[in-house]
Design a protein around this motif. Sequence first.
Motif, PDB file in Angstrom:
ATOM      1  N   GLU A 168     -17.540  -7.519   1.007  1.00 30.66           N
ATOM      2  CA  GLU A 168     -17.518  -6.102   1.388  1.00 30.66           C
ATOM      3  C   GLU A 168     -17.091  -5.224   0.213  1.00 30.66           C
TER       4      GLU A 168
ATOM      5  N   TYR B 269       0.832  -1.204   0.000  1.00 30.96           N
ATOM      6  CA  TYR B 269       0.000   0.000   0.000  1.00 30.96           C
ATOM      7  C   TYR B 269       0.867   1.254   0.000  1.00 30.96           C
TER       8      TYR B 269
ATOM      9  N   GLN C  52      -6.755   0.810   3.195  1.00 35.24           N
ATOM     10  CA  GLN C  52      -5.974   0.524   4.395  1.00 35.24           C
ATOM     11  C   GLN C  52      -6.401  -0.803   5.016  1.00 35.24           C
ATOM     12  N   TYR C  53      -7.697  -1.081   5.004  1.00 37.73           N
ATOM     13  CA  TYR C  53      -8.216  -2.338   5.544  1.00 37.73           C
ATOM     14  C   TYR C  53      -7.720  -3.531   4.730  1.00 37.73           C
ATOM     15  N   VAL C  54      -7.792  -3.408   3.391  1.00 38.50           N
ATOM     16  CA  VAL C  54      -7.295  -4.477   2.528  1.00 38.50           C
ATOM     17  C   VAL C  54      -5.791  -4.659   2.732  1.00 38.50           C
ATOM     18  N   SER C  55      -5.078  -3.552   2.860  1.00 42.29           N
ATOM     19  CA  SER C  55      -3.641  -3.624   3.113  1.00 42.29           C
ATOM     20  C   SER C  55      -3.339  -4.348   4.412  1.00 42.29           C
ATOM     21  N   ASP C  56      -4.096  -4.038   5.456  1.00 42.72           N
ATOM     22  CA  ASP C  56      -3.902  -4.721   6.738  1.00 42.72           C
ATOM     23  C   ASP C  56      -4.161  -6.224   6.597  1.00 42.72           C
ATOM     24  N   PHE C  57      -5.185  -6.557   5.824  1.00 38.85           N
ATOM     25  CA  PHE C  57      -5.524  -7.980   5.651  1.00 38.85           C
ATOM     26  C   PHE C  57      -4.437  -8.718   4.895  1.00 38.85           C
TER      27      PHE C  57
ATOM     28  N   GLU D 171      -9.865   4.472   2.923  1.00 38.24           N
ATOM     29  CA  GLU D 171     -10.163   3.765   4.171  1.00 38.24           C
ATOM     30  C   GLU D 171     -10.222   2.258   3.942  1.00 38.24           C
ATOM     31  N   MET D 172     -10.927   1.835   2.880  1.00 40.04           N
ATOM     32  CA  MET D 172     -10.988   0.413   2.580  1.00 40.04           C
ATOM     33  C   MET D 172      -9.622  -0.095   2.103  1.00 40.04           C
TER      34      MET D 172
ATOM     35  N   LEU E 241     -14.254 -10.570   2.838  1.00 40.44           N
ATOM     36  CA  LEU E 241     -13.717  -9.299   2.379  1.00 40.44           C
ATOM     37  C   LEU E 241     -14.162  -9.015   0.943  1.00 40.44           C
TER      38      LEU E 241
END
Length: 308
Positions: free
Chosen positions: A303, A202, A239-244, A236-237, A300
């Motif tokens: 989503e 990311y 960052q979430y995908v990156s965290d996953f 925002e999403m 995911l």
Amino acid sequence: MKTIPGGAYPAMITPFTLDGAIDYPAVARLMKWYEDRNCAGVLALCASSETEKLTLEERYELAKFIVEHKGKMTIVVSGHNGDSIEEQIEEMNLMAKTGADALCFITCRINKHAGNDEDRFIELLDQLVDGIEDKEIPLGFYEKPDQYNLNMTPKILRHCTESGRYVFLKETSCRSAAIKAKIDAVRGTNFGIYNANSSLLYQSLIDGAAGFCGIMGNVHPDLYQWLCDNWAKYPEMAQYVSDFIGTTGEICNQYPAIVKYHISQTGAEMTHYTRRAGLEKLSEQNTYRMHQCERLTEKLRAELRELK
């Protein structure tokens, strides 16, 4: 000035039959599996492909088959295993005849003779390029994590931008500062940096990377392609995908056998046979972990489909 699409380029595996032959029907299914998951392309005949265990004839026939089954994807081919520069030129000329969209030099094969000397590396690289008969085919590099590996320096990369032929670098330093330095060295050109590290992807996209090229492209490549396509639109999403993908990016124990198992479970039947010793029996823990990852990935994906 030639370019290739940005996005996810899985480090392509090689399916085998149980007696060790290349399983071409499974290769065709695998190519469809990648395409169905929106991959921009693949890096063929890399370490994940077990290229060191393939003969030159096998590499040529496999690369040609992959190109014939590329669909809408871009095919980047490495696959020069020769020791001498002369052998590498011969191999690259053969790979150019497969119809690949780009050829990829393996940096450790060149650096073995350059000894980490930038000027000598550039000299040998220019010798290799001069020996390639197809003067138009786009070129790239694969920083194969191996003995003599060279993480490309800004000086070498700036030299490469002069010709306009270089379009691809699989970057394997796993250090944000080094990745950004390479991006800065080629910024404004057609030379794309493709990060192999899931956790740092990311940030590298924010810094200007062209995409992803790594082993987790054999688990959920569609998430990587989504991040490459949408990181700016949905921060925002993203960052979430990156965290996953960052936290699941280290699950591939017993690689590449484990991802062959996973792909077989998710739509492209193949054995998990490899030509590398010690991977004959997958552990229950590793196979269960892959099922866990896929269940979470499906949630995911749902989503992401809801985003407007």
